[in-house]
Design an enzyme around this catalytic site. Structure first.
Site, PDB file in Angstrom:
ATOM      1  N   CYS A 138      -0.657  -4.507   7.949  1.00 30.84           N
ATOM      2  CA  CYS A 138      -0.571  -3.448   8.654  1.00 30.84           C
ATOM      3  C   CYS A 138       0.284  -3.825  10.141  1.00 30.84           C
ATOM      4  CB  CYS A 138      -1.780  -2.564   8.878  1.00 30.84           C
ATOM      5  SG  CYS A 138      -2.959  -2.619   7.681  1.00 30.84           S
ATOM      6  N   CYS A 140       1.005  -1.255  -0.027  1.00 34.39           N
ATOM      7  CA  CYS A 140      -0.088   0.070   0.109  1.00 34.39           C
ATOM      8  C   CYS A 140       0.893   1.358  -0.044  1.00 34.39           C
ATOM      9  CB  CYS A 140      -0.999  -0.015   1.263  1.00 34.39           C
ATOM     10  SG  CYS A 140       0.138  -0.055   2.776  1.00 34.39           S
TER      11      CYS A 140
HETATM   12  S1  FES Z   1      -3.157  -0.475   4.690  1.00 34.57           S
HETATM   13 FE1  FES Z   1      -1.235   0.149   4.406  1.00 34.57          FE
HETATM   14  S2  FES Z   1      -0.370  -0.215   6.372  1.00 34.57           S
HETATM   15 FE2  FES Z   1      -2.489  -0.663   6.455  1.00 34.57          FE
END
Ligand code: FES
Lengths: 246, 140
Positions: B105, B37
């Site tokens: 995460c 992400c």
């Molecule tokens: S979506 Fe990127 S660390 Fe949680």
């Protein structure tokens, strides 16, 4: 709706021979052999695409990264017609389910391969398997830079407009400048990624898959993975910069 | 996406947000990112006599990542370096009730802890108690 579909389409997809691997080599309905056909030659029932079918094979494309976009479109549209649920509205539930399943797989394949970045991600996933998920350590300087920028962004957000108009303006200019330089950086990453794609295609097109070729391929996959993740970080911060400072 | 109450709590009242100077004595810094992400996390520990006396973080990412790192700094304080190394992302997942799509995460937080410990060990001639078996259950 075409009255002659789907059976007319059963023989050929466009002008392509139907030589795709199916879930079964035997018709689920009449048990006669279906050597990689979309429809059973005997009972004319639609056959399920194998869940293990990779997207390139599904769309009858070579495992290349600079792919023939026209062929991708043509095959996708031809196959979409072949499996379209509308054609199976009056068929029994099994056939309806197969039509839906095949359509879903086809759509996923198309969406993935149409997007050049997702295409590379998918290739890495296919070729590198679990190695594809190993974390690459991004260059420390990139991270330091990102953290610094994020802190600058926080500082900018914390300034109220009437409070310090001048300081705000200076900071905004600076952030815009940062954004431009990061956009350049992203363009460089894209160029390097595209080089790797070309290299991959050349290897893939060449004959043989001996250990030496495999090693070269793995090297390319690793490089692509690192470029992709750096690209994600840069894209993120560029997005944040654009959103906050314009 | 519905966050659990604990995530929301950490998100709204992050514990130990901030940073130490990297070159400060006894400070270990871990900067890591999630390639999935593009989120980035910085986690720092301050060690005295093999015990983590303080921890700070800065996370630029989703709520779960912020909560994971906030929680991690809470857990780190008071632990020995060896114990800290035993903190697993699964402990964080459990405590914060993270859904499957947010597991990465918590992995980010575990990676950040590891990176900070590594940095500390690399930096210091600090005693190599890292080899000491880490038995205490993290997060207990
Ligand atoms: S979506 Fe990127 S660390 Fe949680």
């Amino acid at each position: 709706m075409n009255a002659d579909a789907p059976h007319a389409a059963a023989g050929r997809v466009g002008d392509r021979p139907r030589d795709l691997p199916m879930a079964r080599s035997m018709c689920w309905h009449c048990q006669s052999e279906v050597p990689g056909e979309y429809f059973c030659a005997k009972c004319v029932k639609v056959q399920p695409l194998s869940k293990d079918l990779d997207y390139f094979t599904c769309l009858n494309l070579p495992r290349a990264l600079n792919l023939d976009e026209q062929a991708l479109e043509d095959t996708f549209h031809a196959l979409s017609r072949t499996f379209h649920p509308d054609y199976f509205a009056t068929k029994d539930d099994s056939e309806k389910a197969i039509s839906l399943g095949n359509t879903a797989l086809l759509n996923a394949a198309y969406r993935t391969l149409k997007d050049p970045i997702r295409r590379v991600e998918y290739l890495i996933h296919l070729e590198a398997g679990s190695a594809g998920t190993i974390r690459t350590t991004p260059p420390a300087d990139l991270f330091d830079e990102i953290l610094e920028l994020q802190e600058r962004l926080d500082a900018f957000r914390a300034l109220s407009p009437d409070d310090a108009p001048e300081r705000r303006q200076t900071l905004r200019e600076q952030l815009r400048h940062d954004r431009r330089s990061l956009e350049d950086r992203k363009a460089q990453l894209d160029a390097r990624l595209s080089d790797q794609c070309t290299k991959w295609d050349a290897l893939q097109a060449g004959a043989g898959d001996d250990a030496a070729v495999r090693a070269q391929k793995d090297e390319i996959l690793t490089a692509m993975r690192a470029l992709l993740s750096n690209r994600t970080y840069v894209t993120n911060i560029v997005h944040d910069l654009a959103e906050t400072a314009g | 996406m519905a966050y659990s109450d604990k995530v929301i709590d950490h998100y709204n009242n992050p514990r130990n947000m901030g940073s130490f100077r990297k070159d400060e004595d006894g400070v270990g810094t871990g900067i890591v990112g999630a390639p999935e992400c593009g989120d980035v996390m910085k986690l720092q520990i301050k060690v005295e006599d093999d015990t983590i006396v303080d921890a700070k973080f800065k996370t630029f990412g989703c709520g779960s990542a912020i909560a994971s790192s906030s929680l991690a700094t809470e857990w780190l304080k008071g632990k020995t370096v060896g114990e800290a190394g035993a903190i697993k992302n699964t402990d964080i997942v459990q405590e914060l009730n993270l859904p499957p799509v947010k597991i990465h995460c918590s992995v980010l937080a575990e990676d950040a802890i590891k990176a900070a410990l590594n940095d500390y060990q690399k930096k210091g001639d600090a005693a190599s108690d890292a080899a000491q078996p880490a038995t205490s259950k993290a997060g207990a």
